[in-house]
Design a protein around this motif. Structure first.
Motif, PDB file in Angstrom:
ATOM      1  N   MET A   1       0.839  -1.206   0.000  1.00  0.00           N
ATOM      2  CA  MET A   1       0.000   0.000   0.000  1.00  0.00           C
ATOM      3  C   MET A   1       0.873   1.254   0.000  1.00  0.00           C
ATOM      4  O   MET A   1       0.603   2.226  -0.704  1.00  0.00           O
ATOM      5  N   SER A   2       1.934   1.253   0.808  1.00  0.00           N
ATOM      6  CA  SER A   2       2.840   2.394   0.861  1.00  0.00           C
ATOM      7  C   SER A   2       3.557   2.576  -0.461  1.00  0.00           C
ATOM      8  O   SER A   2       3.905   3.695  -0.855  1.00  0.00           O
ATOM      9  N   GLY A   3       3.786   1.473  -1.217  1.00  0.00           N
ATOM     10  CA  GLY A   3       4.434   1.578  -2.507  1.00  0.00           C
ATOM     11  C   GLY A   3       3.568   2.281  -3.525  1.00  0.00           C
ATOM     12  O   GLY A   3       4.070   2.833  -4.503  1.00  0.00           O
ATOM     13  N   VAL A   4       2.256   2.304  -3.347  1.00  0.00           N
ATOM     14  CA  VAL A   4       1.348   3.011  -4.259  1.00  0.00           C
ATOM     15  C   VAL A   4       1.183   4.466  -3.857  1.00  0.00           C
ATOM     16  O   VAL A   4       1.104   5.365  -4.705  1.00  0.00           O
ATOM     17  N   LEU A   5       1.144   4.734  -2.555  1.00  0.00           N
ATOM     18  CA  LEU A   5       0.929   6.098  -2.074  1.00  0.00           C
ATOM     19  C   LEU A   5       2.130   6.999  -2.340  1.00  0.00           C
ATOM     20  O   LEU A   5       1.971   8.195  -2.590  1.00  0.00           O
ATOM     21  N   LEU A   6       3.312   6.418  -2.264  1.00  0.00           N
ATOM     22  CA  LEU A   6       4.490   7.243  -2.445  1.00  0.00           C
ATOM     23  C   LEU A   6       4.578   7.850  -3.852  1.00  0.00           C
ATOM     24  O   LEU A   6       4.774   9.061  -3.980  1.00  0.00           O
ATOM     25  N   PRO A   7       4.403   7.096  -4.932  1.00  0.00           N
ATOM     26  CA  PRO A   7       4.395   7.726  -6.256  1.00  0.00           C
ATOM     27  C   PRO A   7       3.255   8.714  -6.446  1.00  0.00           C
ATOM     28  O   PRO A   7       3.406   9.748  -7.102  1.00  0.00           O
ATOM     29  N   LEU A   8       2.086   8.406  -5.829  1.00  0.00           N
ATOM     30  CA  LEU A   8       0.948   9.316  -5.935  1.00  0.00           C
ATOM     31  C   LEU A   8       1.249  10.637  -5.236  1.00  0.00           C
ATOM     32  O   LEU A   8       0.918  11.734  -5.732  1.00  0.00           O
TER      33      LEU A   8
END
Length: 257
Positions: A1-8
Motif C-alpha cells: 500500500m505504501s508503494g502506491v501512495l508514495l508515487p501518488l
C-alpha cells in the motif's frame, strides 16, 4: 500500500509545484484557459490549473529602447543619420499580448518608421534648432498608434544628428557669415547712435556761445596734458572773424589820417 501512495504523493507535489507561480510587484500574468483569454493576475501568488491554464509574464516597468540610426532626407534635400531613444511601458497586459505578436519588436519598428517620416517633413535647420518640438511630435504620433496595443509612450528624445563633412563645413561658413553680418549691424547701429549724440551736442553748443568757449578751454587742457612732441593748436573761427573785422575797420581809418 505504501508503494502506491508514495508515487501518488510525488505526483501531487509535482502538480502543485507546476501550478504555483510567484510574480513580482512589477509583473502581471496574462492567463489563458484552454487557449482562451481568462484574466490578468498578479502580483504575488498565482495558482494555475495544470494542463488547462497557461500564463504569459508581462513586465510593467518603463522600457528604454534605443532606436537605430536612420537615414533621413530632410525637406531641403539634406541627407543625415538620426538616432533616438524611446521610453514606453505596458499599460494593458491583455492588449500587449493578444493584439500584437511581439510588442517590443513592433514598437521598435514603428519608432524607426515614425522617426524617418516626421523628420523628413522638416528642414535641417529645424532639426538642429527645434528638437524639443520634434520630440513631442514623434511621441504624440507613437502614443496614438500604440494605444491599441496597450502601450503608453512616455517620452522620445533625439540623441544625435550626424552630418557629412561637407555639410559641416557649409554650416560653419554660414555661421561665420551670420556673425559677420551681426557685427556690421552692431557697428552701424553704434555709428548711428554716435551721430545722433553729436548732433544733439552741436545743437546745445550752438544755443550758448559761452559753452563753446568752455569746451574749447577743456580741449586745450586735454592737449596740454598729453606727452606728445607735436601739438595741434585749434584756433576758433569766431576769434579769427573778430580779428579780421577789426583789421578791416582800422585800415580805412589809417588811410583817412
Amino acid at each position: 500500500m505504501s508503494g502506491v501512495l508514495l508515487p501518488l504523493l510525488v505526483l501531487l507535489l509535482l502538480l502543485a509545484a507546476s501550478a504555483i507561480r510567484i510574480l513580482r510587484e512589477y509583473e502581471r500574468a496574462v492567463v489563458f484557459q484552454l487557449g482562451r483569454f481568462w484574466k490578468v493576475k498578479g502580483p504575488g501568488l498565482v495558482i494555475l490549473i495544470p494542463a488547462l491554464q497557461k500564463m504569459v509574464r508581462v513586465d510593467l516597468r518603463i522600457v528604454t529602447m534605443d532606436v537605430e540610426p536612420q537615414d533621413v532626407i530632410s525637406r531641403d534635400n539634406v541627407s543625415v543619420k538620426v538616432n533616438a531613444v524611446l521610453f514606453f511601458r505596458v499599460m494593458d497586459p491583455q492588449k500587449a499580448i493578444i493584439q500584437v505578436e511581439n510588442f517590443l519588436m513592433a514598437t521598435s519598428q514603428l519608432a524607426q518608421t515614425t522617426l524617418r517620416v516626421v523628420l523628413g517633413k522638416h528642414e535641417l535647420d529645424e532639426m538642429l534648432a527645434e528638437r524639443e518640438r520634434l520630440n513631442v511630435d514623434i511621441q504624440r504620433i507613437l502614443d496614438a498608434q500604440t494605444d491599441g496595443w496597450g502601450i503608453k509612450v512616455t517620452n522620445v528624445e533625439i540623441k544625435h544628428i550626424d552630418l557629412n563633412e561637407s555639410m559641416v563645413r557649409a554650416i560653419a561658413r554660414q555661421a561665420e557669415a551670420e556673425r559677420e553680418r551681426r557685427a556690421k549691424v552692431i557697428h552701424a547701429e553704434g555709428e548711428k547712435q554716435a551721430a545722433a549724440a553729436l548732433l544733439e551736442a552741436a545743437q546745445m553748443l550752438a544755443r550758448q556761445p559761452e559753452a563753446m568757449q568752455l569746451r574749447y578751454l577743456q580741449t586745450m587742457t586735454q592737449v596740454a596734458g598729453d606727452r606728445a612732441s607735436t601739438i595741434v593748436f585749434p584756433l576758433p573761427m569766431d576769434l579769427l572773424g573778430s580779428l579780421l573785422s577789426r583789421d578791416r575797420t582800422a585800415a580805412p581809418a589809417a588811410k583817412g589820417s
